[in-house]
Design a protein around this motif. Structure first.
Motif, PDB file in Angstrom:
ATOM      1  N   ARG A  87       0.837  -1.211   0.000  1.00 14.67           N
ATOM      2  CA  ARG A  87       0.000   0.000   0.000  1.00 14.67           C
ATOM      3  C   ARG A  87       0.866   1.253   0.000  1.00 14.67           C
ATOM      4  N   GLN A  88       1.936   1.223   0.801  1.00 16.21           N
ATOM      5  CA  GLN A  88       2.802   2.390   0.883  1.00 16.21           C
ATOM      6  C   GLN A  88       3.483   2.656  -0.461  1.00 16.21           C
ATOM      7  N   ALA A  89       4.020   1.596  -1.081  1.00 16.03           N
ATOM      8  CA  ALA A  89       4.687   1.757  -2.371  1.00 16.03           C
ATOM      9  C   ALA A  89       3.708   2.267  -3.428  1.00 16.03           C
ATOM     10  N   MET A  90       2.473   1.736  -3.425  1.00 12.42           N
ATOM     11  CA  MET A  90       1.488   2.163  -4.415  1.00 12.42           C
ATOM     12  C   MET A  90       1.102   3.617  -4.208  1.00 12.42           C
ATOM     13  N   ASN A  91       0.886   4.002  -2.960  1.00  8.49           N
ATOM     14  CA  ASN A  91       0.502   5.396  -2.682  1.00  8.49           C
ATOM     15  C   ASN A  91       1.611   6.362  -3.099  1.00  8.49           C
ATOM     16  N   MET A  92       2.861   6.018  -2.779  1.00  6.91           N
ATOM     17  CA  MET A  92       3.968   6.906  -3.129  1.00  6.91           C
ATOM     18  C   MET A  92       4.156   6.970  -4.641  1.00  6.91           C
ATOM     19  N   THR A  93       4.057   5.828  -5.324  1.00  9.42           N
ATOM     20  CA  THR A  93       4.224   5.811  -6.784  1.00  9.42           C
ATOM     21  C   THR A  93       3.116   6.594  -7.466  1.00  9.42           C
ATOM     22  N   THR A  94       1.881   6.418  -6.989  1.00 12.26           N
ATOM     23  CA  THR A  94       0.758   7.157  -7.587  1.00 12.26           C
ATOM     24  C   THR A  94       0.932   8.660  -7.395  1.00 12.26           C
ATOM     25  N   GLY A  95       1.368   9.051  -6.203  1.00 17.88           N
ATOM     26  CA  GLY A  95       1.593  10.475  -5.955  1.00 17.88           C
ATOM     27  C   GLY A  95       2.703  11.035  -6.814  1.00 17.88           C
TER      28      GLY A  95
ATOM     29  N   LEU B 127       6.651  -7.462 -13.474  1.00 18.55           N
ATOM     30  CA  LEU B 127       5.352  -7.027 -14.018  1.00 18.55           C
ATOM     31  C   LEU B 127       4.791  -8.031 -15.007  1.00 18.55           C
ATOM     32  N   ASP B 128       5.665  -8.818 -15.646  1.00 20.44           N
ATOM     33  CA  ASP B 128       5.233  -9.903 -16.533  1.00 20.44           C
ATOM     34  C   ASP B 128       4.324  -9.394 -17.652  1.00 20.44           C
ATOM     35  N   GLY B 129       4.666  -8.217 -18.183  1.00 15.36           N
ATOM     36  CA  GLY B 129       3.909  -7.676 -19.309  1.00 15.36           C
ATOM     37  C   GLY B 129       2.571  -7.069 -18.962  1.00 15.36           C
ATOM     38  N   ASN B 130       2.202  -7.060 -17.694  1.00 13.19           N
ATOM     39  CA  ASN B 130       0.919  -6.472 -17.273  1.00 13.19           C
ATOM     40  C   ASN B 130       1.215  -5.121 -16.636  1.00 13.19           C
ATOM     41  N   TYR B 131       0.768  -4.050 -17.312  1.00 15.12           N
ATOM     42  CA  TYR B 131       1.124  -2.701 -16.873  1.00 15.12           C
ATOM     43  C   TYR B 131      -0.070  -1.954 -16.289  1.00 15.12           C
ATOM     44  N   THR B 132      -1.050  -2.700 -15.791  1.00 15.21           N
ATOM     45  CA  THR B 132      -2.181  -2.059 -15.098  1.00 15.21           C
ATOM     46  C   THR B 132      -1.714  -1.563 -13.731  1.00 15.21           C
ATOM     47  N   PRO B 133      -2.337  -0.504 -13.221  1.00 15.86           N
ATOM     48  CA  PRO B 133      -1.901   0.051 -11.918  1.00 15.86           C
ATOM     49  C   PRO B 133      -2.074  -0.968 -10.805  1.00 15.86           C
ATOM     50  N   ARG B 134      -1.005  -1.285 -10.109  1.00 15.85           N
ATOM     51  CA  ARG B 134      -1.070  -2.241  -9.009  1.00 15.85           C
ATOM     52  C   ARG B 134       0.286  -2.282  -8.324  1.00 15.85           C
ATOM     53  N   SER B 135       0.350  -3.017  -7.228  1.00 17.57           N
ATOM     54  CA  SER B 135       1.613  -3.270  -6.547  1.00 17.57           C
ATOM     55  C   SER B 135       1.715  -4.765  -6.292  1.00 17.57           C
TER      56      SER B 135
ATOM     57  N   ILE C 277       9.266  -4.541  -3.253  1.00 18.52           N
ATOM     58  CA  ILE C 277       7.866  -4.366  -3.643  1.00 18.52           C
ATOM     59  C   ILE C 277       7.851  -3.465  -4.870  1.00 18.52           C
ATOM     60  N   ILE C 278       7.163  -3.900  -5.915  1.00 20.39           N
ATOM     61  CA  ILE C 278       7.088  -3.144  -7.163  1.00 20.39           C
ATOM     62  C   ILE C 278       5.686  -2.561  -7.301  1.00 20.39           C
ATOM     63  N   ALA C 279       5.622  -1.250  -7.629  1.00 24.45           N
ATOM     64  CA  ALA C 279       4.329  -0.591  -7.860  1.00 24.45           C
ATOM     65  C   ALA C 279       4.399   0.162  -9.174  1.00 24.45           C
ATOM     66  N   ILE C 280       3.332   0.083  -9.970  1.00 22.40           N
ATOM     67  CA  ILE C 280       3.287   0.756 -11.265  1.00 22.40           C
ATOM     68  C   ILE C 280       2.046   1.622 -11.336  1.00 22.40           C
ATOM     69  N   SER C 281       2.212   2.824 -11.909  1.00 21.73           N
ATOM     70  CA  SER C 281       1.093   3.753 -12.030  1.00 21.73           C
ATOM     71  C   SER C 281       1.260   4.522 -13.334  1.00 21.73           C
ATOM     72  N   PRO C 282       0.188   4.707 -14.141  1.00 22.28           N
ATOM     73  CA  PRO C 282       0.302   5.451 -15.400  1.00 22.28           C
ATOM     74  C   PRO C 282       0.516   6.947 -15.143  1.00 22.28           C
ATOM     75  N   ILE C 283       1.212   7.603 -16.068  1.00 26.25           N
ATOM     76  CA  ILE C 283       1.416   9.051 -15.987  1.00 26.25           C
ATOM     77  C   ILE C 283       0.344   9.701 -16.851  1.00 26.25           C
ATOM     78  N   ARG C 284      -0.517  10.432 -16.224  1.00 24.86           N
ATOM     79  CA  ARG C 284      -1.692  11.004 -16.890  1.00 24.86           C
ATOM     80  C   ARG C 284      -1.282  11.852 -18.099  1.00 24.86           C
ATOM     81  N   GLY C 285      -1.981  11.641 -19.252  1.00 23.62           N
ATOM     82  CA  GLY C 285      -1.772  12.453 -20.441  1.00 23.62           C
ATOM     83  C   GLY C 285      -0.597  12.017 -21.279  1.00 23.62           C
TER      84      GLY C 285
END
Length: 591
Positions: free
Chosen positions: A50-58, A253-261, A268-276
């Motif tokens: 949760r921490q990694a996802m929140n920081m990456t999203t921010g 990530l195994d080729g799956n780039y949907t937002p998740r951790s 711990i790996i977290a991925i988040s899209p960059i808007r725009g």
């Protein structure tokens, strides 16, 4: 002495208390440690995810804002009329006024970002090359020819529509001023006819993004990822960039780039899209320090647990003994009492309840000794009373035999009045000395009144007039014996006998709902109101013992439900009224 052999196999109080204290002290600690041993790692991993996802999203939002800002600057410059005019002319003299205006325009739009990014303008022929810094060779179209250099964003512009901006991280390089270029933004420059005149490139340095992301330095790495070209660059370590195979963490990530951790081997790996944009931000958080800290904590907790168990054993022993010892001593003394050793001795205890228990036990022993002495004395008195009672039974027997003799002589000589008085007196005497029953029905009580009044009428003849009424529904009601006769006797002796003239006496027993009312009234001399007691208990020490005796026996039976009143007027008479509940009727209604 009696022995309870079944108690030999039961644990004593000390053992039970010792076990209970241990359970109370150790079980919570055991449950707590078991919870962290079983669920601690899982909960810690979830927290880190949760921490990694929140920081990456921010941080992804922060990067998106920075890219959007520079994209807007690129749009401003690429659509400016001065830029279009110079690129259309494809000529720019260094000393001309247009050159000064162009540089002023570039530095005005890029104001405040000179150390974070550079703006580069180049025509299709390469003749016009202008930059806020040293113009980068990679964007010099004179040297491109047929070479395919992906480090130049100009060679990547075919990936977007003619009017759109291109954001690329594949142009990562060391700029001429020594700074790391981590991303570039490309805009084509068109004239009014739609002819492509050249390009505007904004190169973003690492300092434009790195200080703004991972500001708490919690994440071990922050990757700017292009999932289409499988290219990545590190914002934490700008010198690291290239294809995905240079970043093993991306394989998770195994080729799956949907937002998740998700967890990796040691991170711990977290991925988040960059808007725009078509880019993603991938944060990496090392979990090894956290789990090592968790292991250290569990080790310290286990040590504390062992120490706690040892302390719990010692404290449980002390507490159990402090509680069990006075109980054990008291039980020992009880066994001595059971064996007949009635000795009392004061034993003090630090616990007030046990001290009170010891004191109460001693008081009980003293009372038992006193009761035993009293019982022996009462037993002696009872024997004496029984002897006297047997002797006293001879007197009523002799009196009844005498009355029977008088009755026989009266009948023999035709003396009806004497005969009647003897019969009625025998009934009164038998009722007064019959101790087999403590209660009588109202019918029996009224029959006794009839006998008493018969004797009084023979005595006073026509001077006495009586009214006696018994409600038929009240015949079966039981009351204490002799509660009406004393009132009638008082009415004749104290109310009527002192009066001159005729006498009237009324005795009525009536029902009023669930209550029974008994009224005894006379028209005698009465007495002043100040002689009436405020409380009938005051009659105990007065000459009117008979009235008090009636009141007291009724009060003992009915309590506060009894209504007993005395009213009198001097020269007019006296009235005694008794009212009490019909308890049998009340019970029937409740059923």
């Amino acid at each position: 002495m009696k022995f309870n052999w079944g108690n030999q196999h039961k644990p004593n109080l000390f053992t039970l208390l010792f076990l209970y204290f241990l359970i109370v002290l150790i079980v919570p600690l055991g449950l707590f440690s078991a919870y962290y041993a079983l669920a601690g790692n899982t909960n810690q991993e979830r927290y880190l995810m949760r921490q990694a996802m929140n920081m990456t999203t921010g941080d992804a939002s922060t990067v998106a804002q920075a890219l959007e800002s520079y994209r807007h600057k690129a749009y401003q410059l690429s659509t400016n009329p001065l830029v279009v005019e110079i690129l259309k002319a494809d000529s720019l003299e260094a000393e001309s006024s247009q050159s000064r205006k162009l540089y002023e325009l570039l530095f005005t739009v890029m104001h405040g970002d000179i150390y974070l990014a550079s703006a580069n303008l180049v025509s299709n022929s390469g003749k016009v090359r202008v930059s806020t810094h040293v113009f980068p060779e990679v964007d010099d179209l004179r040297y491109h020819g047929n070479d395919w250099d992906m480090a130049s964003i100009i060679n990547q512009n075919s990936q977007v529509s003619p009017t759109a901006s291109l954001i690329s991280i594949q142009s990562h390089r060391i700029a001429e001023n020594g700074r790391q270029v981590v991303a570039s933004i490309l805009r084509r420059v068109y004239d009014q006819e739609g002819t492509n005149l050249g390009y505007l490139v904004v190169d973003m340095y690492a300092d434009a993004l790195s200080p703004q992301v991972n500001s708490d330095h919690v994440l071990t790495d922050m990757l700017l990822v292009d999932t289409k070209s499988f290219y990545a660059t590190s914002l934490v370590h700008p010198e690291r960039f290239g294809s995905f195979d240079r970043f093993p963490a991306l394989n998770t990530l195994d080729g799956n780039y949907t937002p998740r951790s998700l967890p990796s081997d040691t991170s711990i790996i977290a991925i988040s899209p960059i808007r725009g944009t078509g880019l993603h931000l991938v944060g990496s958080l090392s979990s090894a320090p956290f789990f090592q800290s968790m292991e250290n904590w569990l080790s310290a907790f286990s040590t504390t647990m062992i120490i706690g168990v040892v302390l719990a054993l010692g404290l449980s022993y002390l507490f159990s003994r402090s509680i069990a010892r006075p109980i054990k001593n008291l039980a020992k003394r009880m066994r001595e009492v059971e064996q007949g050793k009635l000795e009392s001795r004061e034993v003090s205890s630090a616990i007030s309840e046990f001290s009170q228990l010891e004191h109460s036990f001693n008081v009980m022993i003293k009372q038992i000794i006193s009761l035993l002495d009293l019982t022996r004395e009462e037993q002696a008195k009872l024997s004496e009373a029984e002897r006297k009672a047997l002797e006293s039974q001879m007197n009523p027997h002799f009196l009844f035999n005498t009355l029977n003799t008088i009755k026989a002589l009266a009948r023999l000589h035709g003396e009806e009045d004497i005969y009647t008085i003897t019969v009625k007196l025998g009934k009164l005497l038998r009722s007064s000395i019959d101790n087999r029953e403590s209660e009588a029905t109202l019918e029996q009580s009224m029959a006794l009144i009839e006998s008493y009044l018969t004797i009084q009428k023979l005595r006073f003849a026509d001077k006495l007039t009586t009214e006696v009424y018994l409600d038929p529904s009240c015949k079966h009601i039981k009351t204490p014996k002799l509660i009406i006769q004393p009132l009638v006797e008082n009415a004749i002796i104290h109310g009527l006998e002192p009066k001159v003239g005729s006498w009237n006496l009324s005795v009525r027993v009536e029902r009023a709902g669930e209550r029974i009312s008994i009224t005894v009234g006379d028209d005698g001399v009465g007495f002043p109101p100040d002689r009436l007691p405020d409380n009938l208990d005051e009659l105990a020490n007065s000459p009117h013992v008979g009235v008090y005796n009636v009141y007291r026996r009724l009060f003992l039976k009915y309590g506060r439900k009894l209504h007993f009143s005395l009213k009198s007027k001097e020269g007019e008479g006296t009235w005694a009224t008794i009212s009490f509940p019909d308890e049998e009727a009340i019970k029937e209604e409740m059923q």
